[in-house]
Design a protein around this motif. Sequence first.
Motif, PDB file in Angstrom:
ATOM      1  N   TYR A  68      50.061  43.256  43.861  1.00 25.62           N
ATOM      2  CA  TYR A  68      49.050  43.597  44.852  1.00 25.62           C
ATOM      3  C   TYR A  68      47.671  42.940  45.345  1.00 25.62           C
ATOM      4  O   TYR A  68      48.309  42.064  46.964  1.00 25.62           O
ATOM      5  CB  TYR A  68      48.184  45.192  45.021  1.00 25.62           C
ATOM      6  N   TYR A  82      57.331  40.184  46.364  1.00 29.95           N
ATOM      7  CA  TYR A  82      57.767  41.160  45.934  1.00 29.95           C
ATOM      8  C   TYR A  82      59.059  42.003  45.669  1.00 29.95           C
ATOM      9  O   TYR A  82      59.790  43.019  44.640  1.00 29.95           O
ATOM     10  CB  TYR A  82      57.023  41.875  46.787  1.00 29.95           C
ATOM     11  N   PHE A 122      56.032  52.115  46.021  1.00 33.81           N
ATOM     12  CA  PHE A 122      55.288  51.295  45.736  1.00 33.81           C
ATOM     13  C   PHE A 122      55.311  49.897  46.369  1.00 33.81           C
ATOM     14  O   PHE A 122      54.522  49.633  47.319  1.00 33.81           O
ATOM     15  CB  PHE A 122      55.028  51.163  44.207  1.00 33.81           C
ATOM     16  N   ALA A 125      55.099  50.391  50.138  1.00 33.47           N
ATOM     17  CA  ALA A 125      54.733  50.233  50.795  1.00 33.47           C
ATOM     18  C   ALA A 125      54.169  49.168  50.565  1.00 33.47           C
ATOM     19  O   ALA A 125      52.665  48.481  51.569  1.00 33.47           O
ATOM     20  CB  ALA A 125      53.308  50.951  49.677  1.00 33.47           C
ATOM     21  N   LEU A 126      53.544  48.262  49.342  1.00 32.19           N
ATOM     22  CA  LEU A 126      53.231  46.079  49.802  1.00 32.19           C
ATOM     23  C   LEU A 126      54.186  45.996  50.652  1.00 32.19           C
ATOM     24  O   LEU A 126      52.596  45.476  50.827  1.00 32.19           O
ATOM     25  CB  LEU A 126      53.493  46.173  48.013  1.00 32.19           C
ATOM     26  N   TYR A 128      54.793  46.738  53.478  1.00 32.74           N
ATOM     27  CA  TYR A 128      54.253  47.207  54.707  1.00 32.74           C
ATOM     28  C   TYR A 128      52.769  46.298  55.015  1.00 32.74           C
ATOM     29  O   TYR A 128      52.687  45.897  55.596  1.00 32.74           O
ATOM     30  CB  TYR A 128      54.228  48.519  54.816  1.00 32.74           C
ATOM     31  N   CYS A 129      51.794  47.034  53.793  1.00 36.36           N
ATOM     32  CA  CYS A 129      50.132  46.333  53.780  1.00 36.36           C
ATOM     33  C   CYS A 129      50.174  45.349  53.714  1.00 36.36           C
ATOM     34  O   CYS A 129      50.059  44.478  54.344  1.00 36.36           O
ATOM     35  CB  CYS A 129      49.774  47.230  52.610  1.00 36.36           C
ATOM     36  N   ARG A 130      51.500  44.229  52.811  1.00 32.78           N
ATOM     37  CA  ARG A 130      51.213  42.570  52.707  1.00 32.78           C
ATOM     38  C   ARG A 130      52.011  42.070  53.502  1.00 32.78           C
ATOM     39  O   ARG A 130      51.179  40.938  53.664  1.00 32.78           O
ATOM     40  CB  ARG A 130      50.665  42.504  51.590  1.00 32.78           C
ATOM     41  N   ASN A 251      49.736  53.813  42.028  1.00 34.35           N
ATOM     42  CA  ASN A 251      50.351  52.897  42.865  1.00 34.35           C
ATOM     43  C   ASN A 251      49.550  53.376  44.463  1.00 34.35           C
ATOM     44  O   ASN A 251      49.201  52.650  45.018  1.00 34.35           O
ATOM     45  CB  ASN A 251      51.271  53.551  42.666  1.00 34.35           C
ATOM     46  N   SER A 252      49.316  54.934  44.606  1.00 30.29           N
ATOM     47  CA  SER A 252      48.865  55.484  45.706  1.00 30.29           C
ATOM     48  C   SER A 252      47.620  55.177  45.525  1.00 30.29           C
ATOM     49  O   SER A 252      46.634  54.688  47.070  1.00 30.29           O
ATOM     50  CB  SER A 252      48.462  57.166  45.418  1.00 30.29           C
ATOM     51  N   ILE A 255      47.426  51.483  47.063  1.00 30.11           N
ATOM     52  CA  ILE A 255      47.708  51.751  48.631  1.00 30.11           C
ATOM     53  C   ILE A 255      46.528  51.535  49.301  1.00 30.11           C
ATOM     54  O   ILE A 255      46.013  51.040  50.382  1.00 30.11           O
ATOM     55  CB  ILE A 255      49.479  52.484  48.822  1.00 30.11           C
ATOM     56  N   PHE A 258      43.911  49.309  50.868  1.00 30.02           N
ATOM     57  CA  PHE A 258      44.391  47.689  51.783  1.00 30.02           C
ATOM     58  C   PHE A 258      43.499  48.891  52.990  1.00 30.02           C
ATOM     59  O   PHE A 258      43.361  48.171  54.154  1.00 30.02           O
ATOM     60  CB  PHE A 258      45.397  48.425  52.133  1.00 30.02           C
TER      61      PHE A 258
END
Length: 282
Positions: A68, A82, A122, A125-126, A128-130, A251-252, A255, A258
């Motif tokens: 992450y 990723y 996971f 979500a990664l 999306y965030c990064r 994993n939660s 996330i 972030f």
Amino acid sequence: MVKNDIERSEGENQDKFFLWAMVILPILSMCAYVADAFYFYHVAHETTPSLYEGLLSTILILFAYLQYCAPIKSRGLRLAYYILLYILIEVGHIGYLLSYTYKKNLFSVMIFIGWMLCDTCFTAALIYCRVYRGCERKCESKLDVHIEVENKHIFHFISRLDVILALFIPVFLNEDFSTTTRDNIAFFLLFDFFSEKYEHFSSIWIKACLYLFAAVTTVSIACEWLYFGFHTDIFHQITDVAELVGACLCNSLIIMQFFPYHFKPRHLQEMVHRLQVVVVGT
């Protein structure tokens, strides 16, 4: 990947070796997982017991969870990175899935289907965030890594792994047990790592997630040893379920870190730090 694609965190004096290690180690971890998964598949078709199953990936799987904060500057390369890691871990899951399908072990098949779903969520979500939120947008602010990995953490992980694996290696080399890649050792180290930032947590959600993560990890490790001691399948099944739940919680937690509203405002963190320095000084 060229030199300018590796980024340093602001205010951190991180050397290039560490930065490249943070990119390469998760890949090595996933490759080890794939190798161990298909070695397990090979052993499943053999009549003689194996003296090695899952040890290398158990040692390295910790670094898969640190993907992450991979210091990759380019959003395109970050996305490719990723996706590569996702493909590798899903291939590993498929290897174990095929093994347990061959053994007609429905429970373990369902567990690894759960792992596949967990890692799919996971990775999404990664990304999306990064990647999607990895830069400033018109209506949305950039999401940053709030729990960063530093040089000292890598050495801390390695030193703790030495002690823990000294206990687990005899189990992996015992031909009476069929072992797969275990994540609970990584969870034990990650809980210790995440708990360092507990004083900066503000949201009840991230605090609750950390407590649950610690509890589930404890259950997983305890049942693992009970299984080795009593050879009762129910303990092994509890371990598998707890490990999957632990992965979801881990994993939660990754996330959630972030999002800045899970943390106290920076000026409050600095105030608390100054007060701690004053108290220690007196």
